[in-house]
Design an enzyme around this catalytic site. Structure first.
Site, PDB file in Angstrom:
ATOM      1  CB  CYS A   1      -0.928  -0.002   1.213  1.00 56.27           C
ATOM      2  SG  CYS A   1      -1.993   1.445   1.322  1.00 56.27           S
TER       3      CYS A   1
ATOM      4  CB  CYS B   1      -4.188   4.977  -5.375  1.00 49.89           C
ATOM      5  SG  CYS B   1      -3.996   3.188  -5.147  1.00 49.89           S
TER       6      CYS B   1
END
Length: 333
Positions: free
Chosen positions: A91, A254
């Site tokens: 992530c 992101c």
């Protein structure tokens, strides 16, 4: 206090997206690598993830990171990434949050103006370079795991949408990249429900017809993200709405999605060399990305992406579980 556990955390947000950085209370998860620890956690400890990200302690878009001892001789920490959709291999926004928390809490040796933090993740080694001034983490640049374009110009039949064309790319997770304009939907948060519904339909259809699998690690598979590109995007300045299973949008641009998009832009010849990609989120925040190096993954051309962004501390907390609590794993509403 009556509690069966005390879990300590530093809460952060990265360009708008939360990361609950778990600093204590869970112990060392079995496994010689972070990939093995991820598998063990999924099979034996997933209730802890649900406790920390679901309501009432979390919310429908919650994300977090569990700090662990490093699994390599030179690593500073290992990290497991948790969110409402599950346990991610990697992530990007979470890593930026972790690096920021580690510096500002003094949990790594801090040097100014640059502090380097070596992190072991289930997807591989990630290096965070933190710009530090007066003890403050001003920004973070990640050297991410190799990213590659899995395939271009795929067509999938999606109920209610017809034939949808997409590119599939990997940047730590898999991303279906779709031109939002070709679905007849505006890049407008006023239409977010329609965009999110389209994203969930596309994910389901892709996973049923052509589920992606990592070329070198079959434990990494499936599409839980659809990156909708604003049709007004330019090759080196993109805007995206990131729809994520089971039904929410990334607030940040992101990090792994930006890595995947960078690989796709290179594969299409839209950018080259170390040209910088600016990628904006659905709320207007920004990551910057460029290729540090090239290589291969499973025989496919790949790049090594660098992703730059910012995070801020928002709080500290100890999370408790009273033995009489009727929601020991939280709940989804």
């Amino acid at each position: 206090m009556h509690s069966s556990m005390i879990i300590s955390a530093i809460d952060t947000h990265t360009e708008g997206m939360p990361t609950r950085v778990i600093t204590g209370g869970i112990g060392t998860i079995p496994g010689d690598t972070m990939a093995q620890r991820r598998t063990y956690f999924l099979e034996n400890l997933d209730g802890l993830r649900k406790l920390l990200v679901n309501e009432p302690r979390g919310h429908a878009s919650m994300s977090g990171a569990i700090l662990q001892p490093a699994t390599t001789p030179d690593g500073h920490y290992g990290v497991l990434f948790i969110e409402v959709s599950g346990l991610l291999p990697m992530c990007g926004h979470g890593t930026i949050g972790v690096a920021t928390a580690l510096v500002e809490a003094g949990m790594v040796p801090v040097t100014e103006p640059i502090t380097e933090i070596r992190l072991d993740t289930p997807a591989g080694r990630v290096v965070a370079t933190v710009n530090v001034s007066a003890g403050h983490a001003d920004s973070v640049t990640l050297r991410n795991v190799p990213a590659y374009c899995d395939s271009l110009d795929n067509d999938v039949e999606v109920p209610g949408l017809g034939t949808v064309r997409y590119d599939m790319a990997y940047g730590g997770n898999f991303y279906a990249i779709v031109d939002l304009g070709k679905l007849g939907l505006p890049f407008d948060r006023g239409h977010q429900d329609r965009i999110l519904d389209a994203g969930l339909r596309i994910m389901e259809s892709i996973n049923e017809s052509r589920r992606p699998v990592h070329l070198e690690d079959q434990r990494i598979s499936g599409c839980k993200h659809v990156l909708f590109l604003d049709p007004a995007s330019e090759p080196a300045h993109t805007r995206n709405a990131m729809a994520i299973h089971p039904g929410w949008f990334d607030r940040s641009p992101c990090g792994t999605g930006t890595s995947a998009l960078l690989a796709r832009q290179h594969a299409r010849g839209l950018i080259s060399g170390d040209q910088v990609l600016r990628n904006d989120s659905f709320i207007g925040t920004t990551f910057y990305a460029r290729a540090l190096d090239t290589g291969t993954v499973g025989g496919h051309p790949a790049i090594v992406p660098a992703i730059a962004g910012r995070a801020w501390l928002t709080g500290t907390a100890n999370y408790l579980l009273d033995p009489s609590d009727p929601f020991p794993e939280g709940f989804v509403f």
